[in-house]
Design an enzyme around this catalytic site. Structure first.
Site, PDB file in Angstrom:
ATOM      1  N   CYS A 134       0.708  -1.136  -0.005  1.00 35.73           N
ATOM      2  CA  CYS A 134      -0.103   0.000  -0.065  1.00 35.73           C
ATOM      3  C   CYS A 134       0.905   1.378   0.083  1.00 35.73           C
ATOM      4  O   CYS A 134       0.351   2.308   0.297  1.00 35.73           O
ATOM      5  CB  CYS A 134      -1.035   0.016   1.271  1.00 35.73           C
ATOM      6  SG  CYS A 134      -0.030   0.053   2.748  1.00 35.73           S
ATOM      7  N   CYS A 180       0.987  -6.656  14.520  1.00 32.34           N
ATOM      8  CA  CYS A 180       1.354  -6.207  12.828  1.00 32.34           C
ATOM      9  C   CYS A 180       2.765  -6.809  13.001  1.00 32.34           C
ATOM     10  O   CYS A 180       3.113  -7.066  11.878  1.00 32.34           O
ATOM     11  CB  CYS A 180       1.026  -5.173  12.404  1.00 32.34           C
ATOM     12  SG  CYS A 180       2.063  -3.710  13.151  1.00 32.34           S
ATOM     13  N   CYS A 211       5.252  -2.237  27.786  1.00 34.55           N
ATOM     14  CA  CYS A 211       4.265  -1.362  27.574  1.00 34.55           C
ATOM     15  C   CYS A 211       4.080  -0.496  28.856  1.00 34.55           C
ATOM     16  O   CYS A 211       4.125  -0.585  29.897  1.00 34.55           O
ATOM     17  CB  CYS A 211       3.133  -2.218  27.695  1.00 34.55           C
ATOM     18  SG  CYS A 211       1.509  -1.310  26.957  1.00 34.55           S
TER      19      CYS A 211
END
Lengths: 402, 231
Positions: free
Chosen positions: A70, A307, A245
């Site tokens: 993309c 991802c 995180c």
């Protein structure tokens, strides 16, 4: 660290002309150092390595091939408000060919690519999946099949960097049903018998700092970084997103976001129940972050979609097939044409057991087996049928006596 | 009266203890497992994960210990007798179990009226009890493949790669839990549907009268009422 160690007026001028301060440049070198596992002491060396291009004119040649993608990875690199350090540094490399970024076009740029390939010694960055569908005709550039372009360019490269998930394992291009036959670069080169080493940099899109890290690592040390079993640099993809995180404290405290738009979300609680794939996704996103270190998905408030998970040599190992639906804890399970969540199957199994055992319980009551059970058989059915070979002849004798 | 007498020799104290440990660990593991899968109330994740990992190790150690003890401790060869043998011989298929598999299935499906004779356990029961330690060890393996401190060890990472990644490993671990839930439901149901005597002997060692059985001859020999009124 002292800044006078890195004195390269040419580079400084070049950076300043693009609105990048010396300070920003060294900060960027620090991120690169962290990504390839070096201490701050290595920052001047990294800066020097990046400056080679500017001072000596010996640019490390790079070809950037775009296949089925993309263009998000190019965007990730190029689309910034002010000139980004990464962009400038990439320009320090001799980006001899790039569908999107090259100034030239047509035959001249194809010729430049061909010359670079013939000269050898270049790093090949590939963005996007290789399309094997319709005998490679699913994607054609300059009247050539995409598959042939990739194979030809990879043959002479010192290393191939599969840039972004599509190049790594097909990414979303390879998600079911994958009509165009998208595969990752590594799997494709393996099928063609091309042995050029491949570094996989998954994520959708790729983080530009990672590309620079790998390239700088190569320029500095003359070798590619250590790779894990999926061909990813260990130092970038060695720990989970969950491990580093900023919301991890809320996870341990049991403070969760169950619904978007809720009070919990406003408080920045952990996104685990809304499908965050951080606990199973290996990447240093929380440390390097994105968009010039501004922020990253989870910090913005979106659950990690996983991802950067990759499985380059396994069909169906792409992150979309593995992690969709993104806001559920588990991926879907497919039984024939039935697509469902594992928890639904679990509930059906549990519900079936309750119903079956309850029904059986009523049967037991009707059969008079509650609470004392049925009377024992006098002899085993098999013994009765085979009296000559009976295991327990005494049971038969007793039967006969009566 | 159509029960075999329940004697202490069926479940010696040490095996009653391992069974208690299994029960407690299972309840904690399943509850915390559901919570870790989806935290359905706030404020419990740290405890849930700690307890899940702790009791995971407990049930693994208990399982291995139980297997070792099966070679050291004597148990009754069947209900209704005090004749003992090394427990593993009674755990594995016995002579009394031969050719009885179909009979048990027919009995469970109400296609056979009288109760099949057996050894220490019926055939489907034995298959289940032999599968449980295998499933427990497999569950432990998938669990350790998901637990951060052990996940990267080659032995566990190999299995994760084999099943196609952590997500698949997680789902296998999750489905395995449902296998244990289904097993436990059947186990509890069958142990208690014909009276609570099996539970009393297993949990408290309370003996209960019933028919006596000679495991050598494979035959019901009489009644030992032990003060329990004959029905």
């Amino acid at each position: 660290m002292t800044t006078h160690e890195v004195t390269a007026p040419a580079l400084t001028n070049m950076l300043e002309a693009r609105g990048v301060t010396r300070r920003q440049f060294l900060k960027f070198c620090g991120v690169v150092a962290a990504s390839i596992g070096l201490t701050e002491a290595a920052i001047p060396d990294i800066a020097r390595a990046l400056e080679i291009g500017a001072t000596s004119g010996k640019l490390a040649p790079v070809i950037w091939l775009e296949q089925s993608s993309c263009t998000g990875c190019t965007e990730s690199l190029a689309q910034v408000g002010s000139p980004d350090v990464a962009t400038v540094v990439l320009e320090l490399l001799s980006l001899n060919y790039s569908e999107t970024l090259s100034a030239g076009a047509g035959h001249s740029v194809e010729q430049a690519k061909e010359d670079t390939i013939n000269a050898g010694g270049y790093i090949l960055l590939i963005e996007g999946a290789v399309m094997e569908g319709w005998d490679g005709n699913a994607l054609r550039i300059a009247e050539e099949k995409g598959t042939d372009i990739v194979a030809h360019a990879a043959q002479n490269a010192v290393a191939v960097v599969a840039t972004g998930s599509c190049a790594v394992d097909g990414g979303f291009c390879a998600a079911k049903p994958n009509p165009a036959g998208a595969v990752g670069v590594q799997a494709f080169l393996k099928s063609r018998g091309i042995n050029t080493p491949v570094v996989n940099l998954p994520a959708c899109p790729v983080n530009p700092e990672w590309i620079i890290s790998v390239v700088v690592d190569y320029l500095l040390l003359g070798k590619l970084p250590d790779l894990d079993k999926y061909g990813r640099p260990v130092l970038i993809f060695g720990q989970t997103i969950h491990d580093n995180c900023p919301r991890r404290g809320h996870f341990e405290n049991g403070e969760f976001v169950y619904r978007f738009g809720s009070e919990e979300e406003a408080k920045g609680y952990c996104l685990y129940p809304v499908g965050c794939k951080g606990p199973q996704t290996y990447s240093n996103c929380p440390i390097v972050r994105w968009n010039d270190g501004a922020s990253w998905c989870v910090e913005y408030g979106a659950p990690c979609a996983g991802c950067s998970c990759a499985n380059p040599l396994k069909a169906g190992g792409n992150w979309v097939d593995v992690n969709a639906p993104f806001q559920k804890r588990h991926r879907v399970v497919k039984i024939g044409s039935w697509i469902t969540q594992p928890s639904t199957i679990g509930a059906i199994v549990g519900g079936f057991m309750v119903v079956a055992l309850t029904a059986h319980g009523f049967g037991m009551k009707l059969a008079g087996r509650v609470p004392s059970g049925a009377e024992f058989e006098k002899a085993r059915a098999w013994d009765v049928k085979h009296p000559d070979k009976a295991l327990f002849p005494k049971t038969l004798k007793k039967d006969g006596d009566e | 009266m159509a029960h075999l007498a329940h004697y202490k020799e069926a479940h010696p104290t040490v095996f009653r203890v391992t069974h208690w440990i299994n029960l407690i660990a299972m309840i904690v593991l399943i509850f915390t497992g559901f919570y870790i899968h989806f935290p359905f109330f706030a404020g419990f994740m740290g405890i849930a994960r700690g307890a899940h990992i702790f009791f995971g190790f407990i049930i693994l150690i208990n399982c291995i210990l139980r297997i070792i003890l099966a070679f050291m401790v004597d148990t009754a060869q069947s209900g209704g007798t005090r004749k003992v043998d090394k427990d593993y011989k009674n755990w594995l298929p016995q002579k009394q179990n031969r050719h009885q598999g179909l009979q048990w299935i027919k009995y469970y499906l109400f296609m056979k009226k009288d109760h099949p004779l057996s050894g220490k356990y019926g055939v489907p029961q034995k298959l289940a009890y032999l599968a449980v330690p295998v499933l427990l060890l497999f569950m432990g393996y998938t669990g350790l493949a998901l637990w951060a401190p052990t996940a990267d060890m080659a032995f566990f990472a190999w299995g994760t790669a084999l099943v196609g990644g952590i997500m698949n490993q997680r789902i296998i671990h999750y489905f395995m839990m449902w296998v244990f839930i289904a097993f436990t439901m059947i186990h509890v149901y069958l142990a208690n549907i014909e009276g609570f005597a099996p539970s009393k002997i297993m949990f408290f060692g309370t003996e209960h009268g019933g028919l006596t059985y000679d495991p050598d001859d494979g035959v019901v020999t009489g009644i030992d009422e032990m003060g329990h009124e004959k029905k």
